[in-house]
Design a protein around this motif. Structure first.
Motif, PDB file in Angstrom:
ATOM      1  N   ARG A 369       0.833  -1.196   0.000  1.00 42.38           N
ATOM      2  CA  ARG A 369       0.000   0.000   0.000  1.00 42.38           C
ATOM      3  C   ARG A 369       0.868   1.246   0.000  1.00 42.38           C
ATOM      4  NH1 ARG A 369      -3.457  -1.867   5.088  1.00 42.38           N
ATOM      5  NH2 ARG A 369      -4.513  -3.677   4.189  1.00 42.38           N
ATOM      6  N   ARG A 370       0.325   2.286  -0.629  1.00 42.88           N
ATOM      7  CA  ARG A 370       1.042   3.556  -0.636  1.00 42.88           C
ATOM      8  C   ARG A 370       0.113   4.644  -0.108  1.00 42.88           C
ATOM      9  NH1 ARG A 370       4.326   3.857  -6.391  1.00 42.88           N
ATOM     10  NH2 ARG A 370       5.107   1.735  -6.410  1.00 42.88           N
ATOM     11  N   SER A 371       0.631   5.459   0.742  1.00 40.47           N
ATOM     12  CA  SER A 371      -0.166   6.572   1.248  1.00 40.47           C
ATOM     13  C   SER A 371      -0.060   7.728   0.266  1.00 40.47           C
ATOM     14  CB  SER A 371       0.336   6.993   2.629  1.00 40.47           C
ATOM     15  OG  SER A 371       1.692   7.383   2.548  1.00 40.47           O
ATOM     16  N   ASN A 399      -3.425   3.251   8.912  1.00 38.37           N
ATOM     17  CA  ASN A 399      -2.544   4.394   9.157  1.00 38.37           C
ATOM     18  C   ASN A 399      -2.534   5.400   8.006  1.00 38.37           C
ATOM     19  OD1 ASN A 399      -1.797   3.398  11.647  1.00 38.37           O
ATOM     20  ND2 ASN A 399      -0.048   2.247  10.846  1.00 38.37           N
ATOM     21  N   GLU A 400      -2.549   4.900   6.752  1.00 38.19           N
ATOM     22  CA  GLU A 400      -2.508   5.801   5.603  1.00 38.19           C
ATOM     23  C   GLU A 400      -3.722   6.720   5.575  1.00 38.19           C
ATOM     24  OE1 GLU A 400      -0.215   2.090   4.479  1.00 38.19           O
ATOM     25  OE2 GLU A 400      -2.088   2.565   5.514  1.00 38.19           O
ATOM     26  N   GLU A 401      -4.896   6.174   5.944  1.00 37.62           N
ATOM     27  CA  GLU A 401      -6.121   6.973   5.942  1.00 37.62           C
ATOM     28  C   GLU A 401      -6.092   8.021   7.053  1.00 37.62           C
ATOM     29  OE1 GLU A 401      -9.513   3.858   4.476  1.00 37.62           O
ATOM     30  OE2 GLU A 401      -8.573   3.502   6.423  1.00 37.62           O
ATOM     31  N   LEU A 402      -5.679   7.614   8.247  1.00 40.73           N
ATOM     32  CA  LEU A 402      -5.620   8.552   9.375  1.00 40.73           C
ATOM     33  C   LEU A 402      -4.630   9.679   9.101  1.00 40.73           C
ATOM     34  CD1 LEU A 402      -5.695   6.001  12.332  1.00 40.73           C
ATOM     35  CD2 LEU A 402      -7.466   7.676  11.777  1.00 40.73           C
ATOM     36  N   ALA A 403      -3.493   9.352   8.486  1.00 39.87           N
ATOM     37  CA  ALA A 403      -2.494  10.376   8.175  1.00 39.87           C
ATOM     38  C   ALA A 403      -3.066  11.413   7.213  1.00 39.87           C
ATOM     39  CB  ALA A 403      -1.242   9.721   7.587  1.00 39.87           C
ATOM     40  N   LEU A 408      -5.313  16.954   6.257  1.00 36.32           N
ATOM     41  CA  LEU A 408      -6.400  17.850   5.851  1.00 36.32           C
ATOM     42  C   LEU A 408      -6.741  18.835   6.956  1.00 36.32           C
ATOM     43  CD1 LEU A 408      -8.910  15.414   4.063  1.00 36.32           C
ATOM     44  CD2 LEU A 408      -7.470  17.139   2.979  1.00 36.32           C
ATOM     45  N   LEU A 409      -6.895  18.331   8.164  1.00 41.32           N
ATOM     46  CA  LEU A 409      -7.289  19.192   9.283  1.00 41.32           C
ATOM     47  C   LEU A 409      -6.185  20.174   9.661  1.00 41.32           C
ATOM     48  CD1 LEU A 409      -9.095  16.553  11.547  1.00 41.32           C
ATOM     49  CD2 LEU A 409     -10.127  18.223   9.997  1.00 41.32           C
ATOM     50  N   ALA A 410      -4.936  19.768   9.432  1.00 36.62           N
ATOM     51  CA  ALA A 410      -3.817  20.638   9.816  1.00 36.62           C
ATOM     52  C   ALA A 410      -3.609  21.771   8.819  1.00 36.62           C
ATOM     53  CB  ALA A 410      -2.535  19.811   9.952  1.00 36.62           C
ATOM     54  N   TYR A 411      -3.810  21.504   7.520  1.00 35.95           N
ATOM     55  CA  TYR A 411      -3.458  22.495   6.499  1.00 35.95           C
ATOM     56  C   TYR A 411      -4.662  22.994   5.693  1.00 35.95           C
ATOM     57  CZ  TYR A 411       1.264  21.005   7.545  1.00 35.95           C
ATOM     58  OH  TYR A 411       2.446  20.728   8.195  1.00 35.95           O
ATOM     59  N   GLY A 412      -5.839  22.445   5.949  1.00 32.73           N
ATOM     60  CA  GLY A 412      -7.020  22.889   5.215  1.00 32.73           C
ATOM     61  C   GLY A 412      -7.615  24.141   5.828  1.00 32.73           C
TER      62      GLY A 412
END
Length: 458
Positions: A369-371, A399-403, A408-412
């Motif tokens: 899988r790739r994030s 983990n990829e989904e949570l990251a 999004l929440l940090a930079y949106g």
């Protein structure tokens, strides 16, 4: 009997419906299916000519009624006066061949009455070839829809001066070129569907229409030797759906850009390299004025091939999507980690982002899988200024989904709502608690945790 009872009895005895004008009664009957409308003949002699004057004839046989259906259609058309016009004629036949020899006569009866719309859905065991003069007799129609096991032999010089809507679904057509010539003779055509048709001859196809606003073109073939060049020249197009499932050496080309395009759905399946990649990137460049873009999982997988094979240079680079406000990106089998970042970097006005099939392919082992590839020093402009809503389905809590959600929440800065469908996530999982914490900590953006029916979890 008291006076009140007598008044009620008198009211019930009055047939107020029959006092309505014929035009209004016909309009009421036209809202019913044709068989219930015909049954109104038993009310009185006055109702018989009304039901026989219906402007829209809708004959549907999906139960293989055979002789009963044949008798009903024959009697209805026989009773109808020759000078009565027909606005719309719809005939749906499926199953056996009980009345195959009657279909041509029914159609010819309808097209000779100043018909405006004709819909034929035929599913006999064998192909049904329309009578030779069918297209010549339909030149005045505004809507023509043909579907099913129908063989079309389209004349070269037929002209449809009023045709606005044309739809061919799963029909057999003599040649690609014959349809291209037909379109040239449809000067006011606005709506065109050519979906999963089979062709007897030809290897080039032109879809031209100066007035065309909506196009749905779906092509499928499992023949590796199948070769088709499709040229699309539709400068006024507003809505586009392209589906191509082919294994051969095929191209879909646009003569020019589409400056008025509002909605585009792109579903291309062709893993031939670089043919499939070339086709998708060619389409993206021509539709870069689009406002709403929906990319299928097949298309996403093909674009990802450009990254994996180091083809993403020169004409394979993403064009700028200056007008794009909504992007739907489907991920099923595979998506390259920096694909979404490239899209967002080139879509400065993006306001809505959706993942209808989720963020990652969970069927792959986690080592494969790739994030999504993100860089804090290269935050997309749309994420800071315009992106307001994000919707993620099939969230599994890996983990990829949570990251991605945390990013999004940090930079949106413009984000107002992030909705996550977590119907498959156990409330005992660590990811559930982490989402609840993010939901509590988020201030400017509302984090919605919802089930598959869109209902928010409390």
């Amino acid at each position: 009997m008291d006076s009140t009872s007598r008044k009620l009895t008198n009211i019930c005895d009055v047939d107020r419906i029959s006092d309505l004008p014929d035009s209004l009664l016909i309009a009421i009957l036209a809202l019913l299916p044709i068989k219930p409308a015909v049954r109104t003949c038993i009310l009185s002699k006055r109702w018989r000519p009304l039901c026989e004057s219906l402007p829209n004839l809708d004959f549907v046989d999906v139960r293989n009624s055979g002789i009963n259906f044949t008798n009903f259609v024959d009697k209805f058309l026989m009773r109808r006066l020759n000078d009565l016009k027909i606005t719309k004629f719809r005939l749906i036949c499926s199953g056996g061949d009980y009345y195959r020899d009657r279909v041509d006569e029914w159609i010819m009866n309808a097209v000779g009455r100043d018909l405006k719309a004709i819909v034929l859905v035929i599913s006999f065991p064998d192909l049904c070839e329309l009578v030779q003069d069918f297209f010549y007799m339909c030149t005045g129609v505004e809507v023509l829809l043909l579907r099913g096991k129908i063989l079309l032999e389209i004349p070269e010089n037929v002209k449809f001066s009023r045709l606005r809507v044309l739809s061919f679904h799963n029909v057999r057509i003599s040649s690609y070129e014959s349809v291209g010539k037909l379109l040239l003779n449809c000067p006011v055509l606005e709506d065109l569907d050519i979906v999963h048709c089979k062709w007897l001859t030809g290897n080039s196809f032109s879809i031209c229409g100066s007035a065309l606003k909506r196009l749905s073109y779906c092509l499928s073939s499992d023949d590796e030797e199948f070769v088709l060049r499709t040229l699309i020249d539709t400068p006024r197009l507003e809505s586009l759906k392209i589906c191509s499932y082919t294994c051969g050496d095929n191209d879909i080309l646009f003569k020019g850009n589409l400056p008025f395009l509002k909605i585009a759905v792109i579903d291309i399946y062709n893993n031939e390299i670089p043919r499939g990649v070339d086709c998708v990137f060619g389409l993206l460049k021509k539709i870069n004025h689009v406002k709403i873009l929906n990319l299928s999982d097949h298309t996403v997988q093909i674009v990802s091939l450009a990254y994996d094979n180091e083809l993403r240079t020169g004409h394979y680079e993403f064009p700028p999507f200056h007008n794009l406000t909504k992007l739907l990106i489907n991920v099923k089998d595979y998506c390259h980690e920096t694909l979404l970042d490239d899209f967002l970097q080139n879509s400065a006005k993006l306001e809505s982002l959706e993942f209808p099939q989720g963020l990652v392919c969970t069927s792959l082992h986690e080592s494969f899988r790739r994030s999504w590839g993100w860089s804090q020093s290269r935050v997309p402009k749309c994420l800071c200024a315009h992106l307001k809503t994000v919707y993620i389905r099939k969230f599994h809590g890996i983990n990829e989904e949570l990251a991605f959600v945390k990013y999004l929440l940090a930079y949106g800065s413009a984000l107002r709502s992030v909705s996550i469908e977590i119907s498959n996530l156990s409330k005992d999982a660590e990811a559930w608690q982490e989402l609840l914490n993010l939901q509590t900590e988020s201030t400017t953006c509302k984090l919605n945790l919802i089930d598959e029916n869109g209902k928010c979890f409390l």
